[in-house]
Design an enzyme around this catalytic site. Structure first.
Site, PDB file in Angstrom:
ATOM      1  N   ASP A   1     -29.147 -42.598 -34.766  1.00 37.03           N
ATOM      2  CA  ASP A   1     -28.125 -43.527 -34.743  1.00 37.03           C
ATOM      3  C   ASP A   1     -28.664 -44.931 -34.734  1.00 37.03           C
ATOM      4  O   ASP A   1     -28.056 -45.886 -34.927  1.00 37.03           O
ATOM      5  CB  ASP A   1     -27.097 -43.336 -33.679  1.00 37.03           C
ATOM      6  CG  ASP A   1     -25.877 -43.020 -34.101  1.00 37.03           C
ATOM      7  OD1 ASP A   1     -25.286 -43.189 -35.115  1.00 37.03           O
ATOM      8  OD2 ASP A   1     -24.891 -42.383 -33.231  1.00 37.03           O
TER       9      ASP A   1
ATOM     10  N   LYS B   1     -19.610 -35.062 -40.574  1.00 31.80           N
ATOM     11  CA  LYS B   1     -21.236 -35.015 -40.441  1.00 31.80           C
ATOM     12  C   LYS B   1     -21.776 -33.611 -40.702  1.00 31.80           C
ATOM     13  O   LYS B   1     -22.817 -33.630 -41.292  1.00 31.80           O
ATOM     14  CB  LYS B   1     -21.657 -35.550 -39.050  1.00 31.80           C
ATOM     15  CG  LYS B   1     -21.487 -36.960 -38.973  1.00 31.80           C
ATOM     16  CD  LYS B   1     -21.322 -37.515 -37.704  1.00 31.80           C
ATOM     17  CE  LYS B   1     -21.106 -39.029 -37.517  1.00 31.80           C
ATOM     18  NZ  LYS B   1     -20.706 -39.377 -36.150  1.00 31.80           N
TER      19      LYS B   1
ATOM     20  N   GLN C   1     -21.825 -38.411 -30.201  1.00 28.63           N
ATOM     21  CA  GLN C   1     -20.591 -39.100 -30.715  1.00 28.63           C
ATOM     22  C   GLN C   1     -20.012 -39.826 -29.765  1.00 28.63           C
ATOM     23  O   GLN C   1     -19.672 -39.389 -28.495  1.00 28.63           O
ATOM     24  CB  GLN C   1     -19.625 -37.798 -31.348  1.00 28.63           C
ATOM     25  CG  GLN C   1     -18.320 -38.437 -31.865  1.00 28.63           C
ATOM     26  CD  GLN C   1     -18.765 -39.201 -33.052  1.00 28.63           C
ATOM     27  OE1 GLN C   1     -19.351 -38.799 -33.908  1.00 28.63           O
ATOM     28  NE2 GLN C   1     -18.214 -40.231 -33.271  1.00 28.63           N
TER      29      GLN C   1
END
Length: 281
Positions: free
Chosen positions: A119, A52, A96
């Site tokens: 997200d 990322k 995460q």
């Protein structure tokens, strides 16, 4: 044999567009910023986070990374999220997953500002998706929809069968397909005669996490197959949730594993971050 839907090529195209848009924003003094929070030493998570970071750098997005020890308390993580919510340089926040067991994942996801939910997992954004007025959409299913569009697959009136009902892929992609006027069947581990359900599908979206669970012989001739699964078999081999070779002989188009849906997930994360930054311009 089926046409291969090349996720790498589609992702590269979208990232090129993101890079150009990011450059335009920078001319207005706005640098899109993504904060990535990693708690603990999970090897797969560390790999994802580094991917990322690199992707952000490639398109000109500012990336701020927070690596916290595995014993971090829920209170400390929530305090960091609160700080990032208030940080004007940060447009997107990604925590995460999975998180260590002392931390309540739902509480953490709900603590992220819906306006910075890169997200697309916050209940507010999930709710907007369900009512057909999405803001930030979950990255993997969003990537699936972009792939279908890029491949010229028209969903209106089609029978779509989604195998897997997770909050991350299965449920959201089912709602996204409904918004495109598809008739959607959402299957799972308790579905009776899964083979018959899959056999009716014009489009199969597999997101169940079981290696080659969906047999090629189940696929209707001419169907489109999107395989979200990435499963390690043995030391090195990666396979999807669909029996690829046999399915490719019957399908009109299919995504490979690897190189299919995978590259799209991070691409849509970048896209969501850019969308958020546009509001500052």
């Amino acid at each position: 044999m089926a046409t291969i839907i090349d996720g790498k090529a589609i992702a590269a195209k979208i990232r090129g567009e993101i890079s150009a848009e990011t450059a335009k924003l920078k001319e207005k003094g706005v640098v899109p910023g993504l904060a990535v929070v990693l708690v603990g030493e999970d090897p797969a998570s560390k790999v994802y986070v580094s991917m990322k970071e690199k992707a952000c750098a490639d398109v000109g997005i500012f990336s701020d990374e927070y690596k916290l020890p595995a014993e971090t308390s829920e209170q400390d993580l929530l305090a960091l999220i609160d700080k990032l919510n208030m940080d004007s340089k940060i447009d997107g926040i990604l925590v995460q997953l999975p998180l260590p067991k002392q931390i309540n994942t739902d509480k953490v996801l709900e603590a992220i500002s819906p306006d910075k939910d890169a997200d697309g997992f916050h209940p507010y954004n999930v709710g907007r998706l369900v009512i057909g007025k999405p803001t930030f959409q979950p990255c993997t299913p969003y990537g699936v929809m972009v792939m279908l569009k890029e491949a010229g697959v028209e969903l209106a009136g089609k029978e779509v069968v989604v195998v897997g009902r997770s909050n991350i892929v299965g449920k959201p992609v089912a709602f996204m397909c409904l918004q495109q006027n598809a008739t959607v069947t959402l299957c799972h581990s308790k579905t009776r005669d899964l083979a018959a359900k899959v056999g009716q599908a014009d489009v199969v979206i597999a997101a169940v996490g079981v290696p080659e669970m969906i047999k090629g012989s189940w696929i209707k001739d001419g169907a489109v197959v999107i395989d979200v699964g990435v499963n390690r078999v043995g030391e090195k081999k990666l396979v999807g949730d669909v029996e690829y070779q046999a399915a490719a002989e019957r399908a009109s188009a299919i995504t490979p594993v690897p190189g299919g849906v995978g590259p799209m997930t991070i691409t849509m994360l970048l896209y969501n971050t850019l969308q958020s930054a546009r509001r500052r311009a």
